[in-house]
Design a protein around this motif. Structure first.
Motif, mmCIF file in Angstrom:
data_model
loop_
_atom_site.group_PDB
_atom_site.id
_atom_site.type_symbol
_atom_site.label_atom_id
_atom_site.label_comp_id
_atom_site.label_asym_id
_atom_site.label_seq_id
_atom_site.Cartn_x
_atom_site.Cartn_y
_atom_site.Cartn_z
ATOM 1 N N LEU A 57 -12.610 29.284 -21.575
ATOM 2 C CA LEU A 57 -14.420 29.066 -21.334
ATOM 3 C C LEU A 57 -15.352 29.105 -20.664
ATOM 4 O O LEU A 57 -14.344 28.380 -19.532
ATOM 5 C CB LEU A 57 -14.893 27.479 -22.139
ATOM 6 N N VAL A 58 -16.576 29.804 -19.866
ATOM 7 C CA VAL A 58 -16.992 29.773 -18.780
ATOM 8 C C VAL A 58 -17.946 28.756 -18.492
ATOM 9 O O VAL A 58 -19.610 29.143 -19.542
ATOM 10 C CB VAL A 58 -17.311 31.096 -17.732
ATOM 11 N N VAL A 59 -18.988 27.923 -17.282
ATOM 12 C CA VAL A 59 -20.389 27.386 -17.125
ATOM 13 C C VAL A 59 -20.738 27.907 -15.867
ATOM 14 O O VAL A 59 -19.309 28.102 -15.008
ATOM 15 C CB VAL A 59 -20.282 26.300 -17.192
ATOM 16 N N VAL A 60 -21.862 28.710 -15.797
ATOM 17 C CA VAL A 60 -22.348 28.704 -14.370
ATOM 18 C C VAL A 60 -23.812 27.919 -14.443
ATOM 19 O O VAL A 60 -24.323 27.962 -14.986
ATOM 20 C CB VAL A 60 -22.533 30.811 -14.756
ATOM 21 N N GLY A 61 -23.617 28.000 -12.962
ATOM 22 C CA GLY A 61 -24.734 27.275 -12.199
ATOM 23 C C GLY A 61 -25.251 25.936 -12.730
ATOM 24 O O GLY A 61 -26.666 25.415 -12.713
ATOM 25 N N ARG A 62 -23.982 24.974 -12.803
ATOM 26 C CA ARG A 62 -24.330 24.161 -12.182
ATOM 27 C C ARG A 62 -23.441 22.820 -12.034
ATOM 28 O O ARG A 62 -22.589 23.422 -11.325
ATOM 29 C CB ARG A 62 -24.137 23.448 -13.934
ATOM 30 N N GLY A 63 -24.249 21.615 -11.544
ATOM 31 C CA GLY A 63 -23.520 20.780 -10.761
ATOM 32 C C GLY A 63 -21.799 20.876 -11.324
ATOM 33 O O GLY A 63 -21.314 20.778 -12.600
ATOM 34 N N SER A 64 -20.455 19.894 -10.397
ATOM 35 C CA SER A 64 -19.323 20.197 -10.610
ATOM 36 C C SER A 64 -19.328 18.744 -12.042
ATOM 37 O O SER A 64 -18.755 18.771 -12.788
ATOM 38 C CB SER A 64 -19.116 19.075 -9.447
ATOM 39 N N SER A 65 -20.356 17.650 -12.347
ATOM 40 C CA SER A 65 -20.167 16.939 -13.234
ATOM 41 C C SER A 65 -20.791 17.618 -14.396
ATOM 42 O O SER A 65 -19.902 17.168 -14.994
ATOM 43 C CB SER A 65 -20.281 15.739 -12.691
ATOM 44 N N ALA A 66 -22.121 18.361 -14.667
ATOM 45 C CA ALA A 66 -22.730 18.614 -15.780
ATOM 46 C C ALA A 66 -22.129 19.781 -16.293
ATOM 47 O O ALA A 66 -21.207 19.542 -17.021
ATOM 48 C CB ALA A 66 -23.227 19.229 -15.461
ATOM 49 N N THR A 67 -21.232 20.805 -15.003
ATOM 50 C CA THR A 67 -19.679 21.440 -15.379
ATOM 51 C C THR A 67 -18.745 21.269 -16.538
ATOM 52 O O THR A 67 -18.502 21.337 -17.616
ATOM 53 C CB THR A 67 -19.427 22.563 -14.733
ATOM 54 N N HIS A 68 -18.129 19.816 -15.865
ATOM 55 C CA HIS A 68 -16.989 19.684 -16.423
ATOM 56 C C HIS A 68 -17.415 18.485 -17.471
ATOM 57 O O HIS A 68 -16.402 18.805 -18.906
ATOM 58 C CB HIS A 68 -16.552 18.305 -15.076
#
Length: 159
Positions: A57-68
């Motif tokens: 799974l990949v998330v792009v364009g968010r900060g570290s906390s939101a991505t995690h």
């Protein structure tokens, strides 16, 4: 690829840490901060779901906390036996996500491909978790402000 002894030792430590995390949680999250150029967004991805028979799974364009937070929540469901598929709408807390196919995983999942010892051209597969803006718009909706929210479309960016 041959590395100098110091790099080899560092990679061995990283591999041991990654193995411990994946043993404990069944997956790990690799976060990559924004690049030096404005078109290089921050992103994160899972490592370990492919070993469970599921795309990473990949998330792009968010900060570290939101991505995690987003990756931990969805990957936790995958570990519990759920599969996510392209086109599906997910809710994580107050966030809405649409699952999309990641068309160029070999250009994005460098750590996962290293973990599974796969060259980029035979990359592990991945799904992109596309998030809605605070106004509830997705990148394909009228009113999406891509410049402010920084979420490039699949296939338009690489690691």
């Amino acid at each position: 690829m041959t590395h100098d002894p110091q790099t080899t030792a560092w990679l061995d430590q990283e591999d041991a840490h990654l193995a411990a995390v994946i043993r404990r949680a069944r997956f790990a999250v690799q976060y990559v901060g924004p690049g030096e150029r404005p078109d290089e967004p921050a992103f994160g991805y899972t490592i370990g779901l492919f070993g469970l028979g599921h795309p990473e799974l990949v998330v792009v364009g968010r900060g570290s906390s939101a991505t995690h937070t987003l990756l931990d929540a969805v990957a936790g469901e995958v570990v519990a036996g759920r599969s996510v598929v392209p086109g599906e709408l997910l809710e994580v807390g107050r966030e809405e996500l649409v699952v999309e196919e990641c068309p160029d995983p070999g250009e994005v999942l460098l750590g996962a491909n290293r973990w599974y010892r796969r060259p980029a051209e035979y990359s592990v597969p991945a799904c992109l978790l596309t998030w809605a803006s605070p106004a509830g718009c997705f990148p394909w909706d009228p009113g999406w402000d891509g410049g402010r929210h920084g979420q490039p479309r699949p296939g338009t960016w690489t690691a």
